[in-house]
Motif scaffolding. Sequence first.
Motif, PDB file in Angstrom:
ATOM      1  N   TYR A 356       0.914  -1.333   0.080  1.00  0.00           N
ATOM      2  CA  TYR A 356       0.060  -0.063   0.108  1.00  0.00           C
ATOM      3  C   TYR A 356       0.759   1.457   0.088  1.00  0.00           C
ATOM      4  CZ  TYR A 356      -3.048  -3.853   1.485  1.00  0.00           C
ATOM      5  OH  TYR A 356      -3.445  -5.228   1.293  1.00  0.00           O
ATOM      6  N   GLY A 357       2.055   1.098   0.378  1.00  0.00           N
ATOM      7  CA  GLY A 357       3.118   2.228   0.144  1.00  0.00           C
ATOM      8  C   GLY A 357       2.627   3.516   1.013  1.00  0.00           C
ATOM      9  N   ARG A 358       3.275   4.468   0.860  1.00  0.00           N
ATOM     10  CA  ARG A 358       2.802   5.930   1.751  1.00  0.00           C
ATOM     11  C   ARG A 358       1.395   6.205   1.523  1.00  0.00           C
ATOM     12  NH1 ARG A 358       6.004  10.109   3.585  1.00  0.00           N
ATOM     13  NH2 ARG A 358       8.166   9.679   2.427  1.00  0.00           N
ATOM     14  N   ALA A 359       0.955   6.143   0.090  1.00  0.00           N
ATOM     15  CA  ALA A 359      -0.180   6.469  -0.158  1.00  0.00           C
ATOM     16  C   ALA A 359      -1.328   5.922   0.601  1.00  0.00           C
ATOM     17  CB  ALA A 359      -0.503   6.560  -1.631  1.00  0.00           C
ATOM     18  N   GLY A 360      -1.243   4.516   0.584  1.00  0.00           N
ATOM     19  CA  GLY A 360      -2.372   3.457   1.269  1.00  0.00           C
ATOM     20  C   GLY A 360      -2.352   3.841   2.733  1.00  0.00           C
ATOM     21  N   HIS A 361      -1.178   4.106   3.389  1.00  0.00           N
ATOM     22  CA  HIS A 361      -1.223   4.284   4.907  1.00  0.00           C
ATOM     23  C   HIS A 361      -1.583   5.744   5.129  1.00  0.00           C
ATOM     24  CE1 HIS A 361      -0.312   0.583   6.354  1.00  0.00           C
ATOM     25  NE2 HIS A 361       0.313   0.187   5.261  1.00  0.00           N
ATOM     26  N   ARG A 362      -1.268   6.566   4.176  1.00  0.00           N
ATOM     27  CA  ARG A 362      -1.749   8.209   4.228  1.00  0.00           C
ATOM     28  C   ARG A 362      -3.144   7.929   4.369  1.00  0.00           C
ATOM     29  NH1 ARG A 362      -0.815  13.393   0.508  1.00  0.00           N
ATOM     30  NH2 ARG A 362      -2.868  14.301   1.049  1.00  0.00           N
ATOM     31  N   ASP A 363      -4.056   7.430   3.500  1.00  0.00           N
ATOM     32  CA  ASP A 363      -5.384   7.332   3.116  1.00  0.00           C
ATOM     33  C   ASP A 363      -5.828   6.784   4.561  1.00  0.00           C
ATOM     34  OD1 ASP A 363      -8.026   6.874   1.660  1.00  0.00           O
ATOM     35  OD2 ASP A 363      -7.431   4.680   2.708  1.00  0.00           O
ATOM     36  N   ILE A 364      -5.405   5.446   5.062  1.00  0.00           N
ATOM     37  CA  ILE A 364      -5.903   5.048   6.589  1.00  0.00           C
ATOM     38  C   ILE A 364      -5.891   6.365   7.423  1.00  0.00           C
ATOM     39  CG2 ILE A 364      -5.341   3.786   8.611  1.00  0.00           C
ATOM     40  CD1 ILE A 364      -4.448   1.627   6.356  1.00  0.00           C
ATOM     41  N   VAL A 365      -4.900   6.925   7.593  1.00  0.00           N
ATOM     42  CA  VAL A 365      -4.557   7.913   8.829  1.00  0.00           C
ATOM     43  C   VAL A 365      -5.517   9.104   8.516  1.00  0.00           C
ATOM     44  CG1 VAL A 365      -3.074   9.618   9.494  1.00  0.00           C
ATOM     45  CG2 VAL A 365      -2.365   7.349   9.242  1.00  0.00           C
ATOM     46  N   GLU A 366      -5.798   9.636   7.343  1.00  0.00           N
ATOM     47  CA  GLU A 366      -6.680  10.930   7.047  1.00  0.00           C
ATOM     48  C   GLU A 366      -8.125  10.327   7.091  1.00  0.00           C
ATOM     49  OE1 GLU A 366      -4.839  12.275   3.123  1.00  0.00           O
ATOM     50  OE2 GLU A 366      -3.698  13.456   4.385  1.00  0.00           O
ATOM     51  N   ARG A 367      -8.455   8.967   6.674  1.00  0.00           N
ATOM     52  CA  ARG A 367     -10.062   8.954   6.937  1.00  0.00           C
ATOM     53  C   ARG A 367     -10.348   8.557   8.237  1.00  0.00           C
ATOM     54  NH1 ARG A 367     -11.288   3.970   5.693  1.00  0.00           N
ATOM     55  NH2 ARG A 367      -9.155   2.972   4.862  1.00  0.00           N
ATOM     56  N   ASN A 368      -9.379   8.005   9.132  1.00  0.00           N
ATOM     57  CA  ASN A 368      -9.552   7.985  10.447  1.00  0.00           C
ATOM     58  C   ASN A 368      -9.677   9.068  11.294  1.00  0.00           C
ATOM     59  OD1 ASN A 368      -7.461   5.103  11.105  1.00  0.00           O
ATOM     60  ND2 ASN A 368      -9.653   4.962  10.530  1.00  0.00           N
ATOM     61  N   VAL A 369      -8.795  10.162  10.874  1.00  0.00           N
ATOM     62  CA  VAL A 369      -8.931  11.482  11.478  1.00  0.00           C
ATOM     63  C   VAL A 369     -10.218  12.262  10.971  1.00  0.00           C
ATOM     64  CG1 VAL A 369      -7.986  14.045  11.155  1.00  0.00           C
ATOM     65  CG2 VAL A 369      -6.540  12.149  11.413  1.00  0.00           C
ATOM     66  N   ALA A 370     -10.752  11.985   9.791  1.00  0.00           N
ATOM     67  CA  ALA A 370     -11.958  12.783   9.344  1.00  0.00           C
ATOM     68  C   ALA A 370     -13.063  11.826  10.120  1.00  0.00           C
ATOM     69  CB  ALA A 370     -12.288  12.427   7.734  1.00  0.00           C
ATOM     70  N   SER A 371     -13.153  10.531  10.282  1.00  0.00           N
ATOM     71  CA  SER A 371     -14.183  10.057  11.082  1.00  0.00           C
ATOM     72  C   SER A 371     -14.177  10.573  12.247  1.00  0.00           C
ATOM     73  CB  SER A 371     -14.018   8.461  11.220  1.00  0.00           C
ATOM     74  OG  SER A 371     -14.163   7.696   9.902  1.00  0.00           O
ATOM     75  N   ALA A 372     -13.060  10.422  13.131  1.00  0.00           N
ATOM     76  CA  ALA A 372     -13.196  11.380  14.469  1.00  0.00           C
ATOM     77  C   ALA A 372     -13.749  12.633  14.417  1.00  0.00           C
ATOM     78  CB  ALA A 372     -11.536  11.340  14.997  1.00  0.00           C
ATOM     79  N   ARG A 373     -13.296  13.539  13.589  1.00  0.00           N
ATOM     80  CA  ARG A 373     -13.964  14.852  13.489  1.00  0.00           C
ATOM     81  C   ARG A 373     -15.283  14.488  13.271  1.00  0.00           C
ATOM     82  NH1 ARG A 373      -9.885  17.575   9.163  1.00  0.00           N
ATOM     83  NH2 ARG A 373      -8.264  18.250  11.033  1.00  0.00           N
ATOM     84  N   ARG A 374     -15.967  13.894  12.401  1.00  0.00           N
ATOM     85  CA  ARG A 374     -17.431  13.763  12.220  1.00  0.00           C
ATOM     86  C   ARG A 374     -18.102  13.479  13.494  1.00  0.00           C
ATOM     87  NH1 ARG A 374     -15.836  12.696   6.499  1.00  0.00           N
ATOM     88  NH2 ARG A 374     -15.607  10.351   7.291  1.00  0.00           N
ATOM     89  N   VAL A 375     -17.671  12.051  13.831  1.00  0.00           N
ATOM     90  CA  VAL A 375     -18.239  11.613  14.983  1.00  0.00           C
ATOM     91  C   VAL A 375     -18.254  12.454  16.174  1.00  0.00           C
ATOM     92  CG1 VAL A 375     -18.193   9.741  16.726  1.00  0.00           C
ATOM     93  CG2 VAL A 375     -17.792   9.097  14.349  1.00  0.00           C
ATOM     94  N   SER A 435      -8.638   4.110  14.808  1.00  0.00           N
ATOM     95  CA  SER A 435      -7.304   3.706  14.096  1.00  0.00           C
ATOM     96  C   SER A 435      -7.515   2.279  13.147  1.00  0.00           C
ATOM     97  CB  SER A 435      -6.222   3.464  15.064  1.00  0.00           C
ATOM     98  OG  SER A 435      -6.806   2.671  16.241  1.00  0.00           O
ATOM     99  N   ASN A 436      -8.660   2.048  12.741  1.00  0.00           N
ATOM    100  CA  ASN A 436      -8.929   0.771  11.925  1.00  0.00           C
ATOM    101  C   ASN A 436      -9.050   1.166  10.465  1.00  0.00           C
ATOM    102  OD1 ASN A 436     -10.308  -1.654  10.690  1.00  0.00           O
ATOM    103  ND2 ASN A 436      -9.863  -2.516  12.871  1.00  0.00           N
ATOM    104  N   TRP A 437      -8.387   0.533   9.733  1.00  0.00           N
ATOM    105  CA  TRP A 437      -8.224   0.864   8.301  1.00  0.00           C
ATOM    106  C   TRP A 437      -9.683   0.604   7.720  1.00  0.00           C
ATOM    107  CZ3 TRP A 437      -9.257  -3.035   4.484  1.00  0.00           C
ATOM    108  CH2 TRP A 437      -9.096  -4.463   4.853  1.00  0.00           C
ATOM    109  N   ARG A 438     -10.539  -0.251   8.307  1.00  0.00           N
ATOM    110  CA  ARG A 438     -11.973  -0.417   7.756  1.00  0.00           C
ATOM    111  C   ARG A 438     -12.877   0.408   8.167  1.00  0.00           C
ATOM    112  NH1 ARG A 438     -13.042  -6.277   6.909  1.00  0.00           N
ATOM    113  NH2 ARG A 438     -11.339  -7.585   7.374  1.00  0.00           N
ATOM    114  N   THR A 439     -12.612   1.385   9.205  1.00  0.00           N
ATOM    115  CA  THR A 439     -13.801   2.034   9.583  1.00  0.00           C
ATOM    116  C   THR A 439     -14.402   2.882   8.514  1.00  0.00           C
ATOM    117  OG1 THR A 439     -12.715   1.937  11.608  1.00  0.00           O
ATOM    118  CG2 THR A 439     -14.399   3.818  11.493  1.00  0.00           C
ATOM    119  N   ALA A 440     -15.575   3.001   8.271  1.00  0.00           N
ATOM    120  CA  ALA A 440     -16.307   3.542   6.965  1.00  0.00           C
ATOM    121  C   ALA A 440     -17.460   4.626   7.665  1.00  0.00           C
ATOM    122  CB  ALA A 440     -16.393   2.659   5.884  1.00  0.00           C
TER     123      ALA A 440
END
Length: 455
Positions: A356-375, A435-440
Amino acid sequence: MDPRLAADLAALPELLESTRGYATGVLGGLDERPAAHPPVPHAAEPLPAEGTGLAAALATFAERWAPGFSGSAGPRYLGFVTGGATPAALAGDWLTGVFDQNGSSEVGSAGGELERETLGWLRELFGLGAGQSGAFVSGATMSNFVGLAIGREWLGERLGVDVARQGAHALGPVEVLSGAPHSSIYKALSMVGLGRDAVRQVPVRPGREAVDVAALRDALAARRGRPAIVVANAGTVNTVDFDDLRAIAALREEFPFWLHVDAAFGAFAALSPEHAPLLDGLAEADSVCVDLHKWLNVPYDSAVQYTRRPDLQARVFGNSAAYLGPLTERPDFLHLTPENSRRLRALATWFSLAAYGRAGHRDIVERNVASARRVGARLAELPGVRLLAPVRLNVVCLAVPGDPAEVARALADTGEAFVTPTVYAGTPALRLAFSNWRTAEADEERIVAAFRKVL
Ligand SMILES: *Cc1c(COP(=O)(O)O)cnc(C)c1O
């Protein structure tokens, strides 16, 4: 050969195939598996005299144990900072067992080279300096332990004593200065022989968990030239606050201290350009702790430690014996880590970064941060709920009506979400760590709905 062992060897392909099928079923059912289970006492069975063979053992496990396992690999387990396992990390973890390499030395295997390549990738990912070398350990507590042990050795160097030989008592009293240290720092200090009482807590900035750098400066000045250890925090557990690492590192021009940074999950801010400035100065640290089984989403147990002084590290952890080979310029890992023999822990991380490289792991971090903000924003609208700190990264810290521990239990009983109670600045609270890659977004709905139901 024992007949059951021989039968399992003969049927190995089919047995692994059925284990794979079982695993696929478990992962496919993660969405329905309760996020957490109340502990159910199990009466211990006697030691099997003969054993049943793998197929029957798997059936027994599936029936007796698996139903009580939590959904901590899944998307709505928000306790602690847990993370899951990416597909590639899981495959790498399986193959770690398949190859069963001893990661302690490089004799006869390329495993050590793979670990070094992976450590180099991570160093780049977190923006560390080329002068910081590392090793895999089992978790952030062990990483903090290694960093503090090297710091202890550095104090010895300053004071003219060899702590690895003479023992920590030769140092006399030691001060470890920190604003909001994680509990594992106390545990590590106990293990490293400096003692939990060595911590001198420095005031934090008003309404924050970040250290007050002026207060730290005063505490260092009061030592009148005696060396100390400073533990800086990059990502505190309650509010994910960051010390000003650049300003703290600059204090070394005036005062002698070993700078250890606990960036267990905060180091992942480096993957998001919006948050990366929080880590400005990390490359200056003498030792750095980063957990991988949290936000990198590799299976337990995995973390890394980095340091600028591998020579002092080898003094603490060196293990010389004729059959193990000499300590060279590039010591084998058994001379750098608390363990001697160890699994090739780097492989799961290697797989996830390769896949997944840098991009894939960046995606996990950014999606988790967005989820935390919205929730966080949505929960703050519920009656009696209040954010105790802005959502700085991936953790929501909330005051709720009633006893947070009871609310956490009621949430767990719904099976929909698992969160943990805490106390922040004297206020009992709840933490939700994403912090979970699956959280949608669908999981966010289920989490908010569960809160509505129990509040
Ligand atoms: C989780 C954590 C630790 C301890 O990590 P383990 O992997 O459980 O040993 C240490 N420091 C911080 C900031 C953490 O979040």
